[in-house]
Design an enzyme around this catalytic site. Structure first.
Site, PDB file in Angstrom:
ATOM      1  N   ASP A 223     -22.475 -11.279 -35.887  1.00 50.83           N
ATOM      2  CA  ASP A 223     -21.210 -11.994 -35.900  1.00 50.83           C
ATOM      3  C   ASP A 223     -20.832 -12.241 -34.439  1.00 50.83           C
ATOM      4  O   ASP A 223     -21.287 -11.528 -33.528  1.00 50.83           O
ATOM      5  CB  ASP A 223     -20.125 -11.214 -36.644  1.00 50.83           C
ATOM      6  CG  ASP A 223     -18.948 -12.128 -37.017  1.00 50.83           C
ATOM      7  OD1 ASP A 223     -18.878 -13.265 -36.489  1.00 50.83           O
ATOM      8  OD2 ASP A 223     -18.104 -11.723 -37.837  1.00 50.83           O
TER       9      ASP A 223
HETATM   10  C1  BGC Z   1     -16.218 -14.770 -37.807  1.00 55.50           C
HETATM   11  C2  BGC Z   1     -17.431 -15.375 -38.494  1.00 55.50           C
HETATM   12  C3  BGC Z   1     -17.711 -16.723 -37.922  1.00 55.50           C
HETATM   13  C4  BGC Z   1     -17.906 -16.604 -36.423  1.00 55.50           C
HETATM   14  C5  BGC Z   1     -18.179 -17.908 -35.739  1.00 55.50           C
HETATM   15  C6  BGC Z   1     -16.324 -14.813 -36.300  1.00 55.50           C
HETATM   16  O1  BGC Z   1     -15.103 -14.475 -35.715  1.00 55.50           O
HETATM   17  O2  BGC Z   1     -16.049 -13.438 -38.224  1.00 55.50           O
HETATM   18  O3  BGC Z   1     -17.217 -15.457 -39.863  1.00 55.50           O
HETATM   19  O4  BGC Z   1     -18.829 -17.300 -38.537  1.00 55.50           O
HETATM   20  O5  BGC Z   1     -16.722 -16.063 -35.850  1.00 55.50           O
HETATM   21  O6  BGC Z   1     -17.019 -18.672 -35.690  1.00 55.50           O
END
Ligand code: BGC
Length: 743
Positions: A223
């Site tokens: 993530d």
């Molecule tokens: C989120 C993810 C997301 C990623 C990219 C993170 O803060 O938890 O779900 O895909 O950011 O934006």
């Protein structure tokens, strides 16, 4: 064997490949023809940001996962995945990040709109279908957030302290199904820790379970910002750290290679997996996207998701009705979430306009009053004036339709909610309008669950739309006028009180830890087992027609599986769709089971009077529990009640099936309890016989059931010690040896 391209790469090139080039893409290696892959957020529409401060290029916003959960229909999830892939390809995007299959552990999780359900089977089936639809169109998916990411509070550090059985039965199965059935291109490792170890540096999770047990072949991506120690993460099984760190992570990996603390084969393996992402990614597609067709699709799909919670016959709205539409949301709709899943929607339906369009064809008169504002702080006078205007408008009509719900600011990734209440302005408005209007219908737009306790019994129908995407307005008009027949079923329990929910005292944790104290008793599993009736149970949803089920047959297949067949009939006067829900209930085995658990389901459309025989295969997992002593799934021998339910609280018909199950008797040892010895199928009777034959002068008390109950939990060793040679060691040894060969 090293990947042929990887074997031509320098250590430097490989190390760079393991973290992003920038915020959204991987590195290219031009001399070897390795192209960069672009990722964007989903999973409800393509969110391609050309710059990190913009909301994204225009894209269709489809129903959110919370809404799709309520469709109970993998075809809905598949269609969304496929349409998103077509839009992604047109923009040169190779991977769209999603779907999110985390379990809704608490109604307060700020991100529940991005997740399907509180139930792992429903989440897994829908997630797998989404991935299948998306990848069939050539765009990779990223099932997220792996794993036990069930809250936003302290999300980057919190340790989800979860016992093994609960992880296996509740928090992992949706991921397992997506991975084993749909082979997603990537799995996204979550921010949080699990039992102290960061998910993104967790060898057990990323390597032993994901690859070893489930056979995952794709790449594990972090993530965004989840990685603290790039070397530890690569070692644990992470392949791609996102976003890029300007070369810092690559340097740490090179240092670790140089000092021997990181094995080059580990880096080679990760590099090969990142390379494969490029090979699988879609080519840029220069065909234009048919946004009008996607909007129409979004409208149809949204109507499959809405749940009719109550209805006394007020809906569908009749020809010639005078309708008062109340609520700011009728002209400024809430249709999607915030944070990383927010889409720059192409074309947002205005519910009021859509209602007016259908009303005009039915001689219905439509008036409107906003009733409340979307900002939290109008003056008391302003709020009172808006409410008075709405009450006047409603009392002049035959039916008031109130568009209520949670404002954008109420829920997002990054924080959890502290309440399930609607904003005060809105609940006061609903109560006032319901007292004045002859009939009142409430249409709810929200991600997380909202309570209806203050006004539930005062209104005549409630249509729960969740966050159903840019065409939600059109779908609501279709449903209110009966152009579409509601067929959604709740994918999440609506409790009476927040304090009735299972994680109430353990959410969102404290001092860096959240204890999953409720264990497997999540959602309806808890409400049904602990007898805490819900306002509306999981699986609940009405239709404009009625259904019946009969002729249930359940047949055991082998030792640990069964087939179930049942006839479902449309007993009403309109075509509609029923969700047939199959639950299993048992007390077999040594662990406490929830009163019932969803084990299969299907959605079926039937014309009036039509019936259909539906068949379900319940495989061994439908009957198994996770055994912490054997570290595996066990089907205990015993009786299993297969229940066809209207919802998690209402059994329509059931039948018991007896399964031989697995041979679970463990070998006896002197540490086994007296109860284990005396209840062992072969040894138990022999031992009791032996004890009965001991002459009275040896001082052994009479072996009564009361005595056995009293000493039942003592290890056999203690009895042997106390009784001396009354139980000769060679006899016991022989008995123990026999149980070893049986086990
Ligand atoms: C989120 C993810 C997301 C990623 C990219 C993170 O803060 O938890 O779900 O895909 O950011 O934006």
């Amino acid at each position: 064997m090293t990947h042929p391209v990887v074997s031509e790469m320098t250590a430097e090139e490989k190390a760079h490949l393991l973290s992003g080039r920038d915020f959204w893409s991987t590195h290219s290696v031009e001399r070897l023809g390795i192209t960069s892959v672009t990722m964007t957020d989903g999973p409800h529409g393509v969110r391609l940001q050309r710059r990190s401060d913009e909301s994204g290029t225009p894209a269709t916003c489809f129903p959110l996962a919370a809404a799709v959960g309520a469709s109970w229909d993998p075809a809905v999830a598949r269609a969304i995945g496929a349409a998103i892939a077509i839009e992604a390809r047109a923009q040169g995007v190779g991977i769209v990040l999603g779907p999110g299959v985390n379990i809704k552990r608490s109604p307060l999780c700020g991100r529940n709109f991005e997740y399907y359900s509180e139930d792992p089977l429903l989440s897994g089936v829908l997630g797998a279908a989404h991935v299948e639809g998306q990848q069939a169109e050539g765009v990779g998916a990223s099932v997220k957030h792996f794993a036990a990411n069930n809250q936003e509070t302290d999300r980057m550090q919190i340790s989800a302290d979860v016992d093994e059985r609960t992880l296996r039965e509740i928090y992992l199965p949706a991921f397992e199904r997506v991975v084993t059935e749909s082979a997603p291109a990537t799995v996204m490792a979550a921010y949080n820790r699990i039992n102290g170890t960061p998910a993104s540096a967790n060898t057990w999770l990323l390597t032993d379970v994901l690859r070893g047990e489930w056979g995952f072949r794709g790449a594990v991506v972090s993530d965004w910002g989840a990685v603290a120690d790039p070397v530890a993460s690569v070692r644990a099984g992470l392949d791609l750290q996102m976003p890029g760190t300007g070369g810092r992570s690559a340097r740490l990996i090179l240092d670790a290679l140089a000092d021997g603390s990181l094995d080059e084969t580990v880096v080679d393996r990760a590099a090969a997996r990142v390379l494969e992402l490029g090979r699988g990614a879609a080519e840029m597609d220069d065909r234009d996207v048919d946004f009008a067709a996607h909007h129409a699709l979004a409208r149809t799909l949204a109507s499959e998701c809405a749940v009719l919670l109550t209805n006394d016959g007020t809906l569908p709205l009749h020809q010639g009705t005078r309708i008062a539409v109340i609520g700011e949301f009728a002209r400024t709709p809430r249709f999607q979430g915030s944070g990383s899943s927010r889409v720059a929607a192409v074309d947002v339906d205005e519910p009021l306009a859509c209602l007016r369009e259908l009303a005009s064809m039915r001689d219905c008169d439509v008036t409107f009053a906003p009733g409340f504002t979307l900002d939290d702080a109008p003056s008391t006078e302003a709020a009172t004036a808006l409410r008075a205007e709405a009450v006047a408008t409603a009392s002049a009509a035959e039916v008031a339709v109130i568009f209520a719900g949670l404002p954008d600011t109420a829920e997002s990734e990054g924080f959890d909610r502290s309440t399930t209440l609607l904003p005060e302005q809105q609940s006061a408005l609903i109560t006032a309008v319901a007292a004045a209007a002859p009939r009142t219908v409430v249409v709810l737009a929200h991600g997380g669950v909202v309570t209806m306790e203050e006004w539930h019994d005062d209104v005549h129908a409630v249509l729960d739309v969740s966050l159903a995407g840019e065409a939600a307005g059109g779908a609501v008009a279709d449903l209110l006028f009966g152009v579409a027949n509601p067929s959604g079923r709740l994918a999440e329990t609506i409790p009476v009180r927040l304090s009735d929910t299972p994680s109430y005292t353990n959410f969102p944790g404290e001092q860096g830890h959240v204890r999953y104290g409720e264990g497997v008793m999540v959602g309806y599993r808890w409400h049904e087992t602990a007898e805490r009736p819900a306002r509306h149970p999981f699986g609940h949803g009405l239709s404009y027609t009625t259904f019946g089920v009969d002729d249930l047959t359940v047949t055991a297949v082998g030792d640990d599986s069964a087939t179930v067949t049942v006839t479902v009939r449309n007993t009403g006067r309109l075509a509609g769709s029923e969700v047939v829900q199959i639950y299993v209930s048992t007390t077999a085995g040594p662990v406490r089971r929830p009163v019932r658990e969803l084990r299969s389901f299907t959605k079926i459309r039937l014309e009036p009077g039509e019936s259909h025989r539906v068949e379900f295969s319940l495989s061994r997992r439908a009957f198994a529990y996770w055994d912490i002593r054997r570290h595996g799934w066990v089907v205990a021998p015993g009786d299993y009640t297969v229940q066809v339910c209207r919802d998690a609280a209402t059994v329509l018909t059931d039948q018991v099936v007896t399964l031989t199950g697995d041979h679970t008797a463990a070998a006896l040892t002197l540490q086994s309890t007296v109860e284990t010895w005396t209840t062992h199928p072969q040894i138990g009777p022999e031992l009791l016989e032996l004890l009965a034959q001991v002459p009275p002068d040896r001082g052994l008390p009479e072996i009564t059931p009361e005595l056995l109950r009293m000493v039942g939990s003592m290890p056999m060793q203690k009895i042997v010690d106390m009784l001396g040679d009354v139980l000769p060691a060679p006899v016991l040894d022989e008995m123990m040896t026999r149980t070893e060969t049986e086990a």
